[in-house]
Motif scaffolding. Structure first.
Motif, PDB file in Angstrom:
ATOM      1  N   VAL A 176      45.420 -74.633 -33.224  1.00  0.00           N
ATOM      2  CA  VAL A 176      46.646 -74.688 -32.432  1.00  0.00           C
ATOM      3  C   VAL A 176      47.255 -76.079 -32.479  1.00  0.00           C
ATOM      4  CG1 VAL A 176      47.551 -74.551 -30.084  1.00  0.00           C
ATOM      5  CG2 VAL A 176      46.010 -72.781 -30.904  1.00  0.00           C
ATOM      6  N   ASN A 177      46.384 -77.107 -32.362  1.00  0.00           N
ATOM      7  CA  ASN A 177      46.890 -78.481 -32.403  1.00  0.00           C
ATOM      8  C   ASN A 177      47.529 -78.792 -33.750  1.00  0.00           C
ATOM      9  OD1 ASN A 177      46.121 -79.043 -29.782  1.00  0.00           O
ATOM     10  ND2 ASN A 177      44.095 -79.817 -30.368  1.00  0.00           N
ATOM     11  N   ARG A 178      46.892 -78.326 -34.857  1.00  0.00           N
ATOM     12  CA  ARG A 178      47.475 -78.558 -36.185  1.00  0.00           C
ATOM     13  C   ARG A 178      48.828 -77.862 -36.316  1.00  0.00           C
ATOM     14  NH1 ARG A 178      42.197 -77.598 -37.950  1.00  0.00           N
ATOM     15  NH2 ARG A 178      42.785 -75.505 -38.668  1.00  0.00           N
ATOM     16  N   ALA A 179      48.874 -76.648 -35.813  1.00  0.00           N
ATOM     17  CA  ALA A 179      50.129 -75.911 -35.888  1.00  0.00           C
ATOM     18  C   ALA A 179      51.222 -76.614 -35.095  1.00  0.00           C
ATOM     19  CB  ALA A 179      49.937 -74.490 -35.364  1.00  0.00           C
ATOM     20  N   LEU A 180      50.860 -77.176 -33.938  1.00  0.00           N
ATOM     21  CA  LEU A 180      51.828 -77.892 -33.119  1.00  0.00           C
ATOM     22  C   LEU A 180      52.286 -79.170 -33.812  1.00  0.00           C
ATOM     23  CD1 LEU A 180      53.365 -78.175 -30.475  1.00  0.00           C
ATOM     24  CD2 LEU A 180      51.354 -79.265 -29.470  1.00  0.00           C
ATOM     25  N   ASP A 181      51.325 -79.902 -34.421  1.00  0.00           N
ATOM     26  CA  ASP A 181      51.692 -81.130 -35.128  1.00  0.00           C
ATOM     27  C   ASP A 181      52.624 -80.825 -36.305  1.00  0.00           C
ATOM     28  OD1 ASP A 181      50.145 -82.544 -33.368  1.00  0.00           O
ATOM     29  OD2 ASP A 181      48.377 -82.625 -34.680  1.00  0.00           O
ATOM     30  N   ASN A 184      56.079 -80.055 -35.000  1.00  0.00           N
ATOM     31  CA  ASN A 184      56.788 -81.266 -34.579  1.00  0.00           C
ATOM     32  C   ASN A 184      57.255 -82.077 -35.781  1.00  0.00           C
ATOM     33  OD1 ASN A 184      56.458 -80.701 -31.870  1.00  0.00           O
ATOM     34  ND2 ASN A 184      54.533 -81.826 -31.702  1.00  0.00           N
ATOM     35  N   ALA A 185      56.387 -82.165 -36.821  1.00  0.00           N
ATOM     36  CA  ALA A 185      56.775 -82.906 -38.027  1.00  0.00           C
ATOM     37  C   ALA A 185      57.959 -82.237 -38.720  1.00  0.00           C
ATOM     38  CB  ALA A 185      55.578 -82.995 -38.980  1.00  0.00           C
ATOM     39  N   MET A 186      57.934 -80.908 -38.788  1.00  0.00           N
ATOM     40  CA  MET A 186      59.041 -80.189 -39.416  1.00  0.00           C
ATOM     41  C   MET A 186      60.338 -80.381 -38.645  1.00  0.00           C
ATOM     42  SD  MET A 186      60.017 -78.403 -41.926  1.00  0.00           S
ATOM     43  CE  MET A 186      58.448 -77.887 -42.654  1.00  0.00           C
ATOM     44  N   ALA A 187      60.223 -80.412 -37.319  1.00  0.00           N
ATOM     45  CA  ALA A 187      61.411 -80.629 -36.499  1.00  0.00           C
ATOM     46  C   ALA A 187      61.983 -82.013 -36.728  1.00  0.00           C
ATOM     47  CB  ALA A 187      61.067 -80.445 -35.027  1.00  0.00           C
ATOM     48  N   GLU A 188      61.093 -83.001 -36.922  1.00  0.00           N
ATOM     49  CA  GLU A 188      61.546 -84.371 -37.181  1.00  0.00           C
ATOM     50  C   GLU A 188      62.249 -84.446 -38.531  1.00  0.00           C
ATOM     51  OE1 GLU A 188      62.192 -88.238 -36.120  1.00  0.00           O
ATOM     52  OE2 GLU A 188      61.224 -86.672 -34.912  1.00  0.00           O
TER      53      GLU A 188
END
Length: 224
Positions: A176-181, A184-188
């Motif tokens: 879950v944490n990897r998916a969230l990271d 967030n990176a894709m959004a950036e």
């Protein structure tokens, strides 16, 4: 089964013992209350009928008393007019009416007693239904908790290795944490590049504005 028989069976039975035998206590409780509410409708109708009979008996009795008083008033008027024979006839009719009043009074007393009993029965049934409604909410809540606990127990019995379970949760957390990271990176990356030229231009726009104001003040001073 009559209304009163079913009502007596419900109120005198051991609810917990009945629920122990039931496959689905919730359905059993609901069925009890459906039966009682249906019976309440019948009791209401019967109570209204008995109360109406009481009112009818009372009205007949009062009319009889009024008729007797009317005959006596006519007798008095007849005597005042010197007509004793007429007065006697009025009094004879009053006597006939009065003799029937004993039966009318007895009928009214019985009707009043019946109405009182029916009202008591109706009020008791309403009170007991309200009590069962409250008990139903409590029992259904307990039943729901019991079923939930049963499901938890079944789930718990299938878990034989608590460490493996904890490790499995840890792996899920990492995933879950990897998916969230990654999200967030894709959004950036999806953000549009910032154009600094606009900020730089606004700096000089402000400077030009100040210079213009300074020139205006100098011109004003020279004129003075």
């Amino acid at each position: 089964m009559s209304i009163l028989t079913r009502f007596k069976d419900i109120m005198t039975s051991n609810m917990n013992a009945l629920l122990d035998k039931a496959e689905n206590p919730e359905k059993m409780i609901d069925q009890y209350l459906r039966n009682l509410n249906r019976d309440l409708g019948k009791v209401k109708a019967e109570t209204a009928s008995v109360m109406a009979e009481e009112q009818r008996a009372k009205r007949v009795l009062e009319e009889s008393k009024a008729d007797a008083e009317k005959m006596e008033k006519y007798a008095i008027k007849a005597l005042e007019a010197g007509n004793e024979d007429d007065a006697r006839k009025f009094l004879e009719r009053k006597t006939q009416i009065t003799e029937k009043q004993a039966e009318l009074q007895q009928a009214y007393d019985l009707a009043e007693s019946n109405a009182h009993q029916m009202r008591q029965m109706h009020d008791k049934l309403v009170s007991d239904i309200n009590e069962l409604e409250a008990k139903r909410r409590m029992l259904k809540a307990k039943w729901s908790v019991a079923k939930t606990q049963e499901r938890i127990n079944k789930i718990g019995s299938s878990v034989t290795d608590a460490n493996n379970t904890a490790a499995g949760f840890g792996r899920m957390e990492d995933k879950v944490n990897r998916a969230l990271d990654e999200a967030n990176a894709m959004a950036e990356l999806n953000k549009a590049p910032k154009d600094d030229i606009e900020d730089l231009a606004s700096k000089y726009d402000k400077q030009v504005s100040v210079d213009d104001e300074l020139a205006r003040l100098k011109a004003k001073l020279n004129k003075e």
